[in-house]
Scaffold this active site. Structure first.
Site, short mmCIF file in Angstrom:
data_model
loop_
_atom_site.label_atom_id
_atom_site.label_comp_id
_atom_site.label_asym_id
_atom_site.label_seq_id
_atom_site.Cartn_x
_atom_site.Cartn_y
_atom_site.Cartn_z
NE ARG A 1 32.31 32.97 54.50
CZ ARG A 1 32.46 31.64 53.76
NH1 ARG A 1 33.30 30.80 53.77
NH2 ARG A 1 31.64 31.89 52.59
CG HIS B 1 30.10 33.81 48.53
ND1 HIS B 1 30.73 34.87 48.61
CD2 HIS B 1 29.86 33.61 49.91
CE1 HIS B 1 30.93 35.16 49.93
NE2 HIS B 1 30.37 34.37 50.46
NE ARG C 1 29.00 31.31 55.78
CZ ARG C 1 29.19 31.03 54.63
NH1 ARG C 1 29.00 29.51 54.09
NH2 ARG C 1 28.75 31.64 53.61
CE LYS D 1 24.95 33.63 56.79
NZ LYS D 1 25.93 35.03 56.96
CG HIS E 1 32.31 35.38 59.36
ND1 HIS E 1 31.75 34.14 59.06
CD2 HIS E 1 32.18 36.40 58.48
CE1 HIS E 1 31.22 34.39 57.60
NE2 HIS E 1 31.60 35.58 57.40
CE1 TYR F 1 33.84 36.69 53.52
CE2 TYR F 1 31.77 37.22 52.51
CZ TYR F 1 32.56 36.56 53.23
OH TYR F 1 31.94 35.62 54.15
#
Length: 191
Positions: free
Chosen positions: A133, A156, A42, A67, A130, A165
């Protein structure tokens, strides 16, 4: 709506950024950041990197995810690691890897503006940073069909985030995971 770079756009961006390889001026820093975006980082992760996060000898970069994600190690091509080592040369481990010309930590907004200028020049449009990514995740999914590997690559904690995604690939059904295969693994991961 998620967007990706097309394969020709990806190759063009990678090629144009690589043209700056080894440069440590403002343009070189921006291009190195774009390469890291193509590695799935990111914008704020790139701007938050410090010299100590780089292990140039091993060709790896420690990324402290945002995040509530998991910290991860991103493998780098030896040439990219050497380029980042040039950016880091002579500075303390706690110093920002990406900095302004005045030596201050680069802010994500500054980097985003640089990306918009570069992308307009290189591919004639201005996708979000982004989107690099998302492109990296999509390309890894297509190459491996391994959601857990994509999850780890992106940092994640939850496979649900990774599925967003993959599911966002839209009408291109050949990219979609077979939920009959994913379902049992998903529930075994939770239990």
């Amino acid at each position: 709506m998620f967007r990706y770079l097309s394969d020709p756009e990806f190759e063009l961006v990678r090629g144009k950024a690589t043209d700056f390889e080894g440069r440590i001026d403002s343009a070189g820093r921006s291009a190195a950041g774009v390469i890291l975006g193509l590695h799935g980082l990111r914008c704020s992760e790139i701007c938050g990197l410090v010299i100590g996060d780089l292990d140039a000898d091993r060709g790896a970069l420690g990324v402290h995810s945002l995040k509530h994600g998991s910290p991860r190690v991103v493998d780098l091509h030896p040439r990219v690691a050497a380029w980042l080592a040039r950016l880091a040369a002579g500075r303390e481990n706690s110093a920002s890897l990406f900095r302004t010309m005045r030596g201050k930590r680069l802010h994500p907004n500054q980097f985003g503006r640089a990306w918009r200028r570069l992308s307009l020049r290189w591919i004639g449009r201005s996708p979000r940073f982004h989107d690099l990514r998302h492109t990296a995740a999509q390309r890894l999914w297509v190459a491996t069909k391994d959601l857990w590997r994509v999850r780890d690559f992106l940092g994640h904690k939850s496979l649900t985030s990774t599925l967003i995604y993959v599911a966002s690939l839209g009408d291109n059904r050949r990219y979609m995971p077979d939920l009959a295969d994913v379902g049992p693994r998903l529930f075994s991961e939770v239990g």
